[in-house]
Design a protein around this motif. Structure first.
Motif, PDB file in Angstrom:
ATOM      1  N   ASP A 242     -14.721  -2.351  -0.400  1.00 21.45           N
ATOM      2  CA  ASP A 242     -13.472  -1.634  -0.675  1.00 21.45           C
ATOM      3  C   ASP A 242     -12.361  -2.609  -1.064  1.00 21.45           C
TER       4      ASP A 242
ATOM      5  N   ARG B 112      -3.119   3.888   2.083  1.00 21.90           N
ATOM      6  CA  ARG B 112      -3.208   5.250   1.558  1.00 21.90           C
ATOM      7  C   ARG B 112      -4.650   5.739   1.548  1.00 21.90           C
ATOM      8  N   LEU B 113      -5.600   4.802   1.467  1.00 19.61           N
ATOM      9  CA  LEU B 113      -7.010   5.185   1.509  1.00 19.61           C
ATOM     10  C   LEU B 113      -7.552   5.252   2.930  1.00 19.61           C
TER      11      LEU B 113
ATOM     12  N   ARG C 108      -7.783   2.693   5.082  1.00 16.97           N
ATOM     13  CA  ARG C 108      -8.537   1.508   5.480  1.00 16.97           C
ATOM     14  C   ARG C 108      -7.746   0.716   6.513  1.00 16.97           C
TER      15      ARG C 108
ATOM     16  N   ARG D 172     -15.035   6.522  -6.078  1.00 19.78           N
ATOM     17  CA  ARG D 172     -14.348   5.462  -5.346  1.00 19.78           C
ATOM     18  C   ARG D 172     -13.389   4.715  -6.271  1.00 19.78           C
TER      19      ARG D 172
ATOM     20  N   ALA E 245     -10.344   6.861  -6.875  1.00 25.06           N
ATOM     21  CA  ALA E 245      -9.504   6.914  -5.670  1.00 25.06           C
ATOM     22  C   ALA E 245      -8.685   5.634  -5.530  1.00 25.06           C
ATOM     23  N   ALA E 246      -9.286   4.495  -5.848  1.00 29.69           N
ATOM     24  CA  ALA E 246      -8.555   3.221  -5.763  1.00 29.69           C
ATOM     25  C   ALA E 246      -7.396   3.209  -6.757  1.00 29.69           C
TER      26      ALA E 246
ATOM     27  N   ALA F 284      -4.562   5.535  -5.558  1.00 21.65           N
ATOM     28  CA  ALA F 284      -3.754   4.945  -4.487  1.00 21.65           C
ATOM     29  C   ALA F 284      -2.821   3.880  -5.031  1.00 21.65           C
TER      30      ALA F 284
ATOM     31  N   SER G 250      -7.256   7.166 -13.035  1.00 25.78           N
ATOM     32  CA  SER G 250      -7.823   7.979 -11.948  1.00 25.78           C
ATOM     33  C   SER G 250      -8.240   9.360 -12.423  1.00 25.78           C
TER      34      SER G 250
END
Length: 964
Positions: A268, A297-298, A300, A340, A343-344, A347, A368
């Motif tokens: 990630d 925001r994800l 992590r 993924r 999503a990155a 964010a 995105s």
């Protein structure tokens, strides 16, 4: 023991054919030294590097090339279960396959470091043994510790040789840190070329070759993987390459095993950093705070963001995350699951938007999105086109390109791809611009879109392609853009004139300027157009120029330059000078590189070379500070050429060398050809014949391919001047004669005048005085115009060379007086050298000595080594310079006899020798008889052989004493 050795060696086949490992001579030498027990090198070597650089291939080469004993090969493995891979156990299993080996027992997995060392030495049994461990970093921790312990205790004279390979980010691990390391670098360009030829199944198209090599960036495995997925038609250029050439599957094939080493949370972090790098690919990495905020925001945890979890792959410095490998960075993003990756980017976009970063936030938002999204595309395109938005040209290109991908309408998509190509062109990314234009296509598009595409294609060809094709594309762009974008249409017309100038076609240049002038009428505000329109309808003279045309407060730099250039080409100097002076004056108010380049060119045309130097420096500063980046090589070209004209050869060389590097970096081969020509001219005054040959040949190779007569003339002038400096007037006259010839078969119209003094000197020294006289009269017109401050002095020198003896003395004195006013060491020294020769021939030795000494000092001061050699040789012949200590077969000759012997050895006839040395043929005959008697030779062939043998042995004389 002997029988055991033979039995063990029989397990290995006869050494196989060598594997093709291009560009790895240093590494192969290190592996060969590792196998040498008698050598003083360490018995251990660690190969390290990024994925795909060839660690496994080099290990295989070492194993197959090892002929003095058996080889144990063990490859590390990522464990598929909870039980870590036991490297020691694998090594025992491999050793068990050798004669005398014992099958490993269950207790072997816990072998101590001392036990592993004992295992290696016992397996060798005093005989040579090579142990190859590929991907040793994948061993379990106890096995790695044992391996490192054993490696550090192997003796250089012992039987065991140990070759380890580890991934680049593990090279500094404690287990391997103290061992000798050889880090693999990317392949050189020539090695990549050879590898591509060896891998491809068909001849590779040059454009395809450039793209593949640019994409692979020196990684052999990536290059092979890309070639493997291409069809013969794609490699030969018959079909377009797939986009991108290195897709997710290809990158996963090369870098996937490394990415698989990391746990999901570390992956990630890699994905976030790689995604954050996309909006600023030229930056120093990804902002750490941005990455941390996006990770939050994800959802992590902060511990995910510790780069020490993946040491060697990511580094954190100055608040920024940076990948140590561009390949891993690309793979981390492209190989991630699409959801993924989106999503990155989502964010990152949210964080950037909250911080007020407009275009980068929009870019991540756009990345995105899957599929078409016209509203986002419109917003992204509008932001990319806003000049008040802070963004680099590369960012704007990325924004336009992504907006095109989100656009459903074909016409809008083509328009945005064209805009992206334009921004890529300005950013110096020529190949990216071409790819974007190919994606835009040439369908039924509006004239404005087709015009902008033609403009980009024309500029691309002007910098890296046939200049005539560039001119036609730019004229097409001018006509297509005239109604909707007259300012750009005007620039396209001026660029078309630049293309015609490069080819030396005066008619085409005037045609382009006239077309640009028709466009210039529509560039002004409406209120100001009426008088100009009226003038355009009035009777015209000379290629359509209004007779009342004269500089006033209007129209501005582009039109001033246009009118001045056209008048100059029509040889109406009285009308050209005021316009061009205005262009020069504009330079001190401008900070745009393109307009400054016009000012610099105008200064050169006016002969204001010091102003051209200042403008060149200003242009370079502007291009570096505000861009566009693509202007840097041309700014350096202007500066280097201006410095060359002022005699600052060392500075010209420095700037031309930098210009050559940046021209290649930005894909501007035509600009590179001009830099090669400048470097050849700079080297032609020094004692560097190899550099002259290299740079002149490089310039001519591109010039002939792309029709660049100006660059070709400069390169040929450099070669001719070098011949003249070496004292070979016949060869110099033969080279320079075609350059000064008028008409389409001659040299470039703007350069031939500059080469005329060299030709006159060469022709006069070669006894071709009638040919020289014909050129002198034409050169007089150029000198009268005043565009070259050195020309009046050069004209007096040329007239002295072809004048009768009773007038030459006065003309040489006039030339020196004019040189004193114009300045410039090199040209003044050349006049002093010729005058000194003339004085010595008339036995005015004291005056000759003074002239020659001044010439020698000036040549040495400006770095003109080959000409300094001429002056020194003349002084020696005049008896004013001490003869150098020398030994050998030629010792018995006087300085004058030595010069004659060397001329004869070069193949010169007695008449040619007399002309070179400014003596009579009778004098040469007399000295040649004396030379034969002193050396005991009977023919010119024997004399040539003796001179050659003595010179090659280095036992006689020095270079400065050679005749010129």
């Amino acid at each position: 023991m002997t029988g055991r050795t033979n039995e063990r060696q029989s397990l290995e086949p006869v050494p196989p054919p060598h594997l093709a490992l291009h560009g790895r001579s240093t590494e192969l030498a290190a592996l060969t030294a590792l196998s040498d027990r008698a050598g003083a090198g360490a018995p251990v070597l660690v190969l390290t590097g990024d994925p795909g650089l060839g660690r496994t291939a080099l290990t295989e080469w070492a194993a197959r090339s090892y002929t003095v004993g058996p080889v144990l090969r063990v490859r590390g493995s990522r464990a598929e279960s909870a039980v870590p891979f036991s490297g020691v156990h694998a090594l025992r299993c491999a050793a068990a396959g050798l004669p005398g080996g014992r099958p490993p027992g269950a207790a072997d997995t816990g072998t101590t470091p001392e036990g592993l060392l004992h295992l290696l030495t016992a397996t060798a049994a005093g005989e040579p043994l090579l142990v190859c461990v590929d991907d040793a970093h994948l061993w379990d921790a106890p096995s790695r510790a044992a391996l490192g312990f054993a490696a550090r205790r192997l003796h250089a004279t012992g039987p065991v040789r140990l070759l380890l390979t580890v991934a680049g980010h593990h090279a500094a691990d404690p287990d391997f840190a103290a061992l000798p390391v050889l880090a693999l670098a990317p392949l050189s360009a020539s090695a990549e070329d050879a590898l591509l030829d060896a891998t491809a199944r068909v001849p590779v198209d040059p454009a395809v070759r450039r793209e593949l090599l640019e994409e692979s960036r020196g990684n052999p495995a990536l290059l092979r993987a890309m070639v493997a997925r291409l069809s013969p038609a794609e490699l030969s250029g018959e079909r377009r390459l797939p986009r991108p050439p290195a897709d997710a599957e290809t990158l996963r094939e090369v870098a996937g095993p490394l990415l698989a080493e990391f746990p999901a949370d570390a992956g990630d972090l890699l994905l976030l950093v790689a995604a954050a790098h996309e909006h600023d690919p030229e930056g120093a990495g990804a902002d750490a705070e941005l990455v941390r905020a996006a990770a939050g925001r994800l959802g992590r945890a902060p511990t995910v963001l510790a780069p020490d979890r993946i040491p060697g792959v990511l580094v954190l410095a100055d608040g920024r995350f940076r990948f140590t490998s561009s390949l891993v960075r690309r793979a981390a993003r492209v190989c991630a699951r699409p959801d993924r990756r989106r999503a990155a980017h989502r964010a990152l976009g949210a964080v950037l938007e909250s911080q007020g970063y407009g275009l980068p936030a929009l870019l991540h938002r756009a990345w995105s999105i899957a599929g078409h999204d016209p509203p986002t595309a419109d917003r992204l395109s509008a932001t990319a086109g806003d000049p008040y938005v802070a963004a680099s040209r590369r960012q704007r290109a990325a924004a336009y390109a992504r907006a095109a991908e989100l656009t459903a309408d074909g016409c809008e998509r083509a328009e945005r791809l064209t805009a992206a190509a334009e921004q890529s062109l300005l950013a110096g990314r020529a190949r990216a611009a071409r790819r974007l234009l190919d994606r835009a296509g040439d369908g039924a598009l509006p004239a404005a879109v087709r015009g902008r595409a033609a403009w980009v294609r024309g500029i691309l060809a002007l910098r890296d392609g046939p200049a005539a094709d560039a001119g036609e594309a730019l004229l097409l762009a001018r006509s297509l853009l005239a109604a909707d974008d007259p300012e750009r249409a005007l620039l396209a017309g001026l660029a078309a004139a630049e293309a015609a100038w490069a080819t030396g076609d005066v008619v085409a240049c005037l045609r382009a300027l006239t077309a640009a002038d028709r466009t210039a009428v529509f560039v002004r505000p409406v209120a100001e157009r009426a008088p100009v329109l009226a003038a355009a309808r009035a009777p015209v003279t000379r290629q359509g120029v209004p007779p009342t045309e004269a500089p006033g407060k209007e129209p501005g730099p582009p039109r001033d330059y246009l009118y001045g250039m056209r008048a100059m080409l029509e040889r109406d100097f009285g009308r050209a000078i005021p316009w061009l002076r205005r262009v020069v004056e504009h330079a001190w108010e401008e900070d745009g590189p393109e307009r400054l380049l016009w000012s610099g060119a105008a200064a050169l045309l006016l002969g204001d070379v010091p102003a051209a130097c200042r403008i060149g420096a200003r242009t370079l500063a502007a291009a570096r500070s505000r861009g566009p980046e693509a202007s840097v090589p041309r700014a350096l070209e202007l500066l280097a050429y201006a410095e060359l004209r002022t005699g600052q050869h060392g500075r010209a060389r420095t700037h031309a060398e930098e210009g050559l590097r940046t021209a290649h970096l930005y894909g501007q081969s035509n600009v590179a050809a001009h830099h090669h020509a400048v470097l050849a001219l700079a080297a032609s005054i020094a004692d560097e014949p190899a550099r002259v040959t290299h740079h002149a040949a490089a310039a001519l190779a591109t010039a002939r391919r792309h029709g660049l007569l100006q660059a070709a003339t400069l390169a040929e002038w450099a070669s001719g001047r070098a011949e003249l400096g070496r004292g070979r007037p016949f060869e110099a006259a033969a080279r320079l004669g075609p350059l000064v010839r008028p008409g389409p078969d001659g040299g470039h119209f703007a350069v031939r005048m500059l080469a005329m003094p060299c030709y006159v000197e060469a022709a006069a020294l070669a006894g071709q005085r009638d040919d020289a006289r014909a050129v002198v009269e034409e050169f007089a017109q150029w000198a009268h115009f005043g565009a070259d401050t050195q020309a009046p002095a050069q004209l007096a020198r040329c007239r002295a060379l072809v004048a009768d003896a009773d007038r030459a003395d006065e003309l040489y004195e006039d030339a020196l007086s004019l040189h004193a006013r114009a300045g410039g060491d090199f040209e003044q020294a050349r006049t002093r050298l010729l005058y000194g020769k003339w004085l010595r021939r008339r036995r005015r030795l004291r005056e000759a000595r003074a002239c020659l000494r001044d010439a020698l000092v000036a040549f040495e001061r400006c770095g003109a080594g080959i000409w300094a050699g001429q002056a020194h040789a003349e002084l020696r012949a005049n008896g004013a310079a001490p003869a150098e200590a020398r030994a050998g077969a030629l010792d018995g000759l006087t300085p004058q006899q030595l010069r004659i012997a060397r001329c004869v050895a070069e193949g010169a006839t007695n008449r040619e020798v007399a002309l070179r040395l400014a003596v009579s043929t009778r004098t040469v005959d007399y000295h040649l008889r004396r030379i034969f008697a002193v050396l005991g030779v009977r023919s010119r062939v024997e004399l040539s052989r003796m001179v050659e043998q003595t010179e090659n042995s280095g036992t006689h004389g020095s270079r400065s004493g050679r005749p010129h």
